[in-house]
Design a protein around this motif. Structure first.
Motif, mmCIF file in Angstrom:
data_model
loop_
_atom_site.group_PDB
_atom_site.id
_atom_site.type_symbol
_atom_site.label_atom_id
_atom_site.label_comp_id
_atom_site.label_asym_id
_atom_site.label_seq_id
_atom_site.Cartn_x
_atom_site.Cartn_y
_atom_site.Cartn_z
ATOM 1 N N SER A 163 35.493 63.798 -129.907
ATOM 2 C CA SER A 163 35.889 64.634 -131.047
ATOM 3 C C SER A 163 34.776 65.624 -131.339
ATOM 4 O O SER A 163 33.616 65.242 -131.496
ATOM 5 N N THR A 164 35.151 66.898 -131.404
ATOM 6 C CA THR A 164 34.190 67.983 -131.618
ATOM 7 C C THR A 164 34.711 68.900 -132.713
ATOM 8 O O THR A 164 35.870 68.819 -133.111
ATOM 9 N N GLY A 165 33.865 69.778 -133.184
ATOM 10 C CA GLY A 165 34.317 70.891 -133.986
ATOM 11 C C GLY A 165 34.191 70.810 -135.477
ATOM 12 O O GLY A 165 34.275 71.820 -136.135
ATOM 13 N N GLY A 166 33.972 69.663 -136.048
ATOM 14 C CA GLY A 166 33.763 69.598 -137.494
ATOM 15 C C GLY A 166 35.040 69.726 -138.289
ATOM 16 O O GLY A 166 35.682 68.743 -138.587
ATOM 17 N N ALA A 167 35.443 70.942 -138.635
ATOM 18 C CA ALA A 167 36.599 71.115 -139.509
ATOM 19 C C ALA A 167 37.568 72.125 -138.921
ATOM 20 O O ALA A 167 37.237 73.298 -138.856
ATOM 21 N N PRO A 168 38.742 71.768 -138.520
ATOM 22 C CA PRO A 168 39.160 70.380 -138.337
ATOM 23 C C PRO A 168 38.612 69.846 -137.022
ATOM 24 O O PRO A 168 38.380 70.615 -136.083
ATOM 25 N N PRO A 169 38.400 68.537 -136.912
ATOM 26 C CA PRO A 169 37.913 67.987 -135.648
ATOM 27 C C PRO A 169 38.975 68.142 -134.557
ATOM 28 O O PRO A 169 40.167 68.214 -134.836
ATOM 29 N N HIS A 170 38.501 68.220 -133.329
ATOM 30 C CA HIS A 170 39.387 68.382 -132.173
ATOM 31 C C HIS A 170 39.062 67.264 -131.191
ATOM 32 O O HIS A 170 37.917 67.127 -130.762
ATOM 33 N N GLY A 171 40.055 66.447 -130.833
ATOM 34 C CA GLY A 171 39.836 65.334 -129.922
ATOM 35 C C GLY A 171 40.454 65.584 -128.565
ATOM 36 O O GLY A 171 41.549 66.136 -128.466
ATOM 37 N N ILE A 172 39.718 65.187 -127.513
ATOM 38 C CA ILE A 172 40.244 65.277 -126.144
ATOM 39 C C ILE A 172 39.910 63.988 -125.404
ATOM 40 O O ILE A 172 38.884 63.360 -125.651
ATOM 41 N N PRO A 173 40.766 63.575 -124.466
ATOM 42 C CA PRO A 173 40.425 62.427 -123.631
ATOM 43 C C PRO A 173 39.418 62.845 -122.561
ATOM 44 O O PRO A 173 39.508 63.949 -122.019
ATOM 45 N N VAL A 174 38.442 61.990 -122.306
ATOM 46 C CA VAL A 174 37.474 62.212 -121.226
ATOM 47 C C VAL A 174 37.395 60.942 -120.385
ATOM 48 O O VAL A 174 37.480 59.845 -120.914
ATOM 49 N N SER A 175 37.233 61.119 -119.086
ATOM 50 C CA SER A 175 37.188 59.957 -118.184
ATOM 51 C C SER A 175 35.797 59.707 -117.622
ATOM 52 O O SER A 175 35.581 58.723 -116.936
ATOM 53 N N THR A 176 34.865 60.602 -117.896
ATOM 54 C CA THR A 176 33.559 60.517 -117.233
ATOM 55 C C THR A 176 32.456 59.943 -118.114
ATOM 56 O O THR A 176 31.295 59.965 -117.718
ATOM 57 N N TRP B 19 43.783 59.352 -110.358
ATOM 58 C CA TRP B 19 44.045 60.680 -109.819
ATOM 59 C C TRP B 19 45.244 60.625 -108.898
ATOM 60 O O TRP B 19 45.419 59.666 -108.149
ATOM 61 N N THR B 20 46.057 61.646 -108.920
ATOM 62 C CA THR B 20 47.232 61.708 -108.055
ATOM 63 C C THR B 20 46.992 62.591 -106.841
ATOM 64 O O THR B 20 47.877 62.719 -105.995
ATOM 65 N N GLU B 21 45.816 63.206 -106.776
ATOM 66 C CA GLU B 21 45.444 64.035 -105.631
ATOM 67 C C GLU B 21 44.130 63.509 -105.054
ATOM 68 O O GLU B 21 43.174 63.245 -105.797
ATOM 69 N N ALA B 22 44.061 63.381 -103.741
ATOM 70 C CA ALA B 22 42.877 62.844 -103.081
ATOM 71 C C ALA B 22 41.626 63.678 -103.359
ATOM 72 O O ALA B 22 40.545 63.136 -103.614
ATOM 73 N N GLN B 23 41.756 65.004 -103.351
ATOM 74 C CA GLN B 23 40.585 65.858 -103.596
ATOM 75 C C GLN B 23 40.064 65.686 -105.028
ATOM 76 O O GLN B 23 38.861 65.645 -105.255
ATOM 77 N N ALA B 24 40.970 65.576 -105.982
ATOM 78 C CA ALA B 24 40.557 65.368 -107.376
ATOM 79 C C ALA B 24 39.815 64.043 -107.521
ATOM 80 O O ALA B 24 38.819 63.948 -108.243
ATOM 81 N N GLU B 25 40.261 63.021 -106.808
ATOM 82 C CA GLU B 25 39.583 61.716 -106.840
ATOM 83 C C GLU B 25 38.175 61.826 -106.241
ATOM 84 O O GLU B 25 37.211 61.278 -106.782
#
Length: 138
Positions: free
Chosen positions: A16-29, A117-123
């Motif tokens: 979650s970033t941004g303060g007001a309003p906060p913005h949430g994103i999923p991260v896998s790393t 991942w559904t693509e080998a290169q992305a994995e």
């Protein structure tokens, strides 16, 4: 909770970033890099990366099996842009100020959210980015 617990590689966390309003994103790393340090990679095109430049305070929420449930309140520092292993992402260090433990005796977290991942290169790219983050953690 004085230190970050360990969580499984690939656990989807919410940044979650941004303060007001906060913005949430999923991260896998998200990678535990120390008792109060997390490293993660963000795509250079991500709005979250731009928001962290303007306001480095953020929060990372992690839910994983083994009853891991916490939010790390942190200050973000961009440590490598772009990352040596990928010109598409930046490495970001979260210096954790406080850890909010969400554990309760009334319930147990049995499993976290996972993706694949559904693509080998992305994995392969993801594996290289994780290895690059691990190298930065040393």
């Amino acid at each position: 909770m004085d230190e970050l617990p360990d969580w499984s590689p690939g656990t989807v966390a919410i940044l979650s970033t941004g303060g007001a309003p906060p913005h949430g994103i999923p991260v896998s790393t998200a990678l535990r890099a120390g008792p109060r340090t997390v490293l993660l990679a963000l795509a250079l095109r991500r709005g979250s990366l731009a928001r962290l430049r303007e306001e480095p305070r953020c929060a990372l929420t992690v839910l994983d099996g083994g009853d891991i449930a916490f939010t790390a309140h942190a200050t973000a520092v961009i440590v490598q842009e772009p990352m040596a292993v990928s010109d598409r992402v930046a490495a970001v260090r979260l210096d954790v100020d406080a850890i909010q433990d969400h554990g309760q005796p009334r319930f147990t977290i049995d499993a976290g959210v996972r993706w694949h991942w559904t693509e080998a290169q992305a994995e392969r790219d993801d594996a290289a980015i994780r290895a690059g983050l691990a190298a930065l953690a040393r």
